[in-house]
Design a protein around this motif. Structure first.
Motif, mmCIF file in Angstrom:
data_model
loop_
_atom_site.group_PDB
_atom_site.id
_atom_site.type_symbol
_atom_site.label_atom_id
_atom_site.label_comp_id
_atom_site.label_asym_id
_atom_site.label_seq_id
_atom_site.Cartn_x
_atom_site.Cartn_y
_atom_site.Cartn_z
ATOM 1 N N VAL A 75 -1.419 19.468 -61.569
ATOM 2 C CA VAL A 75 -1.286 19.511 -60.109
ATOM 3 C C VAL A 75 0.140 19.225 -59.658
ATOM 4 N N GLY A 76 1.058 19.071 -60.599
ATOM 5 C CA GLY A 76 2.441 18.816 -60.232
ATOM 6 C C GLY A 76 2.624 17.460 -59.580
ATOM 7 N N LEU A 77 3.246 17.455 -58.419
ATOM 8 C CA LEU A 77 3.550 16.203 -57.714
ATOM 9 C C LEU A 77 2.483 15.821 -56.688
ATOM 10 N N LYS A 78 1.321 16.434 -56.759
ATOM 11 C CA LYS A 78 0.285 16.168 -55.760
ATOM 12 C C LYS A 78 -0.142 14.707 -55.763
ATOM 13 N N ASN A 79 -0.237 14.092 -56.941
ATOM 14 C CA ASN A 79 -0.612 12.673 -56.990
ATOM 15 C C ASN A 79 0.387 11.802 -56.236
ATOM 16 N N TYR A 80 1.656 12.154 -56.321
ATOM 17 C CA TYR A 80 2.689 11.376 -55.631
ATOM 18 C C TYR A 80 2.661 11.633 -54.124
ATOM 19 N N PHE A 84 2.138 8.777 -51.090
ATOM 20 C CA PHE A 84 3.103 8.469 -50.040
ATOM 21 C C PHE A 84 2.655 8.955 -48.656
ATOM 22 N N THR A 85 2.018 10.117 -48.598
ATOM 23 C CA THR A 85 1.681 10.666 -47.285
ATOM 24 C C THR A 85 0.248 11.156 -47.185
ATOM 25 N N LYS A 88 -4.180 8.407 -49.962
ATOM 26 C CA LYS A 88 -3.982 7.093 -50.564
ATOM 27 C C LYS A 88 -2.782 6.345 -49.969
ATOM 28 N N SER A 89 -2.167 6.915 -48.952
ATOM 29 C CA SER A 89 -0.933 6.326 -48.439
ATOM 30 C C SER A 89 -1.161 4.962 -47.795
ATOM 31 N N ASP A 90 -2.249 4.796 -47.043
ATOM 32 C CA ASP A 90 -2.498 3.503 -46.395
ATOM 33 C C ASP A 90 -2.669 2.392 -47.425
ATOM 34 N N ALA A 91 -3.451 2.670 -48.460
ATOM 35 C CA ALA A 91 -3.650 1.668 -49.510
ATOM 36 C C ALA A 91 -2.348 1.383 -50.246
ATOM 37 N N PHE A 92 -1.545 2.432 -50.476
ATOM 38 C CA PHE A 92 -0.288 2.236 -51.191
ATOM 39 C C PHE A 92 0.678 1.365 -50.409
ATOM 40 N N TRP A 93 0.904 1.695 -49.138
ATOM 41 C CA TRP A 93 1.883 0.941 -48.365
ATOM 42 C C TRP A 93 1.422 -0.501 -48.147
ATOM 43 N N ASN A 94 0.118 -0.703 -48.002
ATOM 44 C CA ASN A 94 -0.386 -2.068 -47.889
ATOM 45 C C ASN A 94 -0.115 -2.849 -49.183
#
Length: 336
Positions: A75-80, A84-85, A88-94
Motif C-alpha cells: 500500500v506504499g505510504l498509506k499507513n503513514y 498523520f491525517t 488513526k491521526s487522533d490517536a497518534f497525536w494524542n
C-alpha cells in the motif's frame, strides 16, 4: 653535522608511529567485527524489516471470484498517511503529546531530584554506605513489579488517597492518571540519575571547594559555578539515557493505568495495540515513526547540549598538540 644527524632521527619515529596506528586500526576493526555483526543482526535487520512491513497491509476480504484473499498487500505510504491525517491521526497525536509530556516532565523532575540525592549522599555522615545501597532498590525493581506496587498505592482505598485525605480515582481517565505515571516513574529512575551524578561529584578535587571557600563563595555560587559545570558531562549522559528510555515508555502506564486509556496512551502502546490486533503494517509504521522521533531527539540533544563537551575536548587536544610541537621545536634548537 649535529643538525643534519638530528633531523632524520626525529623523522624516523613519525613513520613508525603511522605504521603502529594503521596496524592498531586494523586490529581494532578485526576485534570489533563480531560486535558489528551482532548489531547488524539484532538491530539493523529488525529496522529494515520494520520499514518494509510498514509499506504493507493485511489483505482481507473477497476477490472478484468470491474467494477469500489472504496475505499482505503493498500500500506504499498509506499507513503513514492514515497515522498523520487519516483515521488513526487522533490517536497518534494524542499518544505523541502524551509521550512528549511524560519525557519532558519526568526527565526534569528526575534530574533535579537526582542531583539533590547525589549532594546528600556525597556528604560524610553516619550510615552513608547504607543510604547509597538502599537507593538502588527502586531502580533494581522490574518496571512491571513497580507498576503493580504503585497500582496498589493509587487504588481508591490506597495509601495515596489516605495521605491527601481526598478520594481520587488515579487509575481512570484524566490528568491525575498522568500524575500517577510521573510519580511512579520518578520514584523508580531518579536514583539512577542520582548515582551517576554522585559518580561525577566524587571526581571533583576537594581543593577546588577549599579554594572557593577561601575566596568567600556562597554555597549557591559554589554549586552553580563549580559543581554543576564539573558534573555536566555525567549529567548529559544520564539525561540522554533517560530521554531514550521515557520516549519508549510502555510497561509502566500499561500495567499501572491500563490499556486503551487516552490519558496515558503512548506511541509504544499504540504500536503494541496494532500488532496485538494483527495489523502488522500500521504497527510497523508506528514503530518506525517512534524510532525516527527517538533518533531526532537524541541527535538534537547531543548536537546542542553536547557541543560544549566536544569543543572542550578538541581544544584540550589542540592545546596538547601545540605544547608537544613547541617542546619538539625547543629540543631541536637545543640540539642545534
Amino acid at each position: 653535522m649535529t643538525t643534519t644527524t638530528a633531523e632524520p632521527a626525529a623523522a624516523a619515529p613519525v613513520k613508525q608511529n603511522k605504521r603502529d596506528v594503521q596496524g592498531s586500526g586494523r586490529l581494532a576493526a578485526v576485534l570489533l567485527s563480531p560486535t558489528f555483526l551482532v548489531l547488524a543482526l539484532v538491530v539493523g535487520y529488525p529496522i529494515v524489516e520494520a520499514l518494509r512491513e510498514s509499506l504493507y497491509q493485511k489483505n482481507q476480504g473477497l476477490d472478484a471470484s468470491g474467494f477469500v484473499v489472504s496475505g499482505d498487500k503493498f500500500v506504499g505510504l498509506k499507513n503513514y498517511t492514515d497515522i498523520f491525517t487519516g483515521v488513526k491521526s487522533d490517536a497518534f497525536w494524542n499518544a505523541f503529546w502524551n509521550t512528549t509530556f511524560f519525557t519532558v516532565t519526568s526527565v526534569i523532575i528526575e534530574v533535579v531530584l537526582g542531583i539533590a540525592m547525589a549532594l546528600i549522599m556525597h556528604r560524610a555522615f553516619r550510615g552513608r554506605a547504607f543510604v547509597r545501597a538502599s537507593i538502588l532498590v527502586p531502580w533494581a525493581i522490574p518496571t512491571a513489579v513497580s507498576a503493580l506496587l504503585w497500582r496498589w498505592v493509587f487504588q481508591a482505598d490506597g495509601v495515596a488517597n489516605a495521605i491527601i485525605g481526598h478520594q481520587v480515582l488515579w487509575t481512570t481517565e484524566g490528568f491525575h492518571a498522568k500524575v500517577a505515571v510521573i510519580i511512579a516513574d520518578t520514584w523508580k529512575t531518579a536514583p539512577f540519575v542520582g548515582l551517576l551524578a554522585l559518580a561525577g561529584l566524587q571526581l571533583i578535587p576537594a581543593e577546588v571547594y577549599e579554594a572557593a571557600k577561601v575566596d568567600g563563595a556562597s554555597a549557591w555560587h559554589t554549586f552553580r559555578k563549580i559543581t554543576l559545570p564539573l558534573i555536566k558531562p555525567v549529567l548529559l549522559v544520564a539525561v540522554l539515557f533517560r530521554l531514550l528510555d521515557v520516549l519508549r515508555m510502555f510497561d509502566l502506564p500499561f500495567v499501572l493505568i491500563g490499556a486503551h486509556k487516552d490519558s496515558v496512551n503512548t506511541l509504544s502502546m499504540l504500536a503494541y495495540d496494532e500488532a496485538n490486533n494483527l495489523r502488522y503494517g500500521p504497527a510497523a509504521a508506528f514503530a518506525t515513526i517512534l524510532f525516527v522521533y527517538v533518533v531526532v531527539i537524541a541527535y538534537a540533544f547531543v548536537k546542542l547540549l553536547g557541543a560544549d563537551i566536544i569543543g572542550e575536548a578538541r581544544s584540550r587536544k589542540s592545546a596538547t598538540s601545540k605544547r608537544a610541537k613547541k617542546g619538539a621545536r625547543a629540543a631541536r634548537e637545543v640540539t642545534a
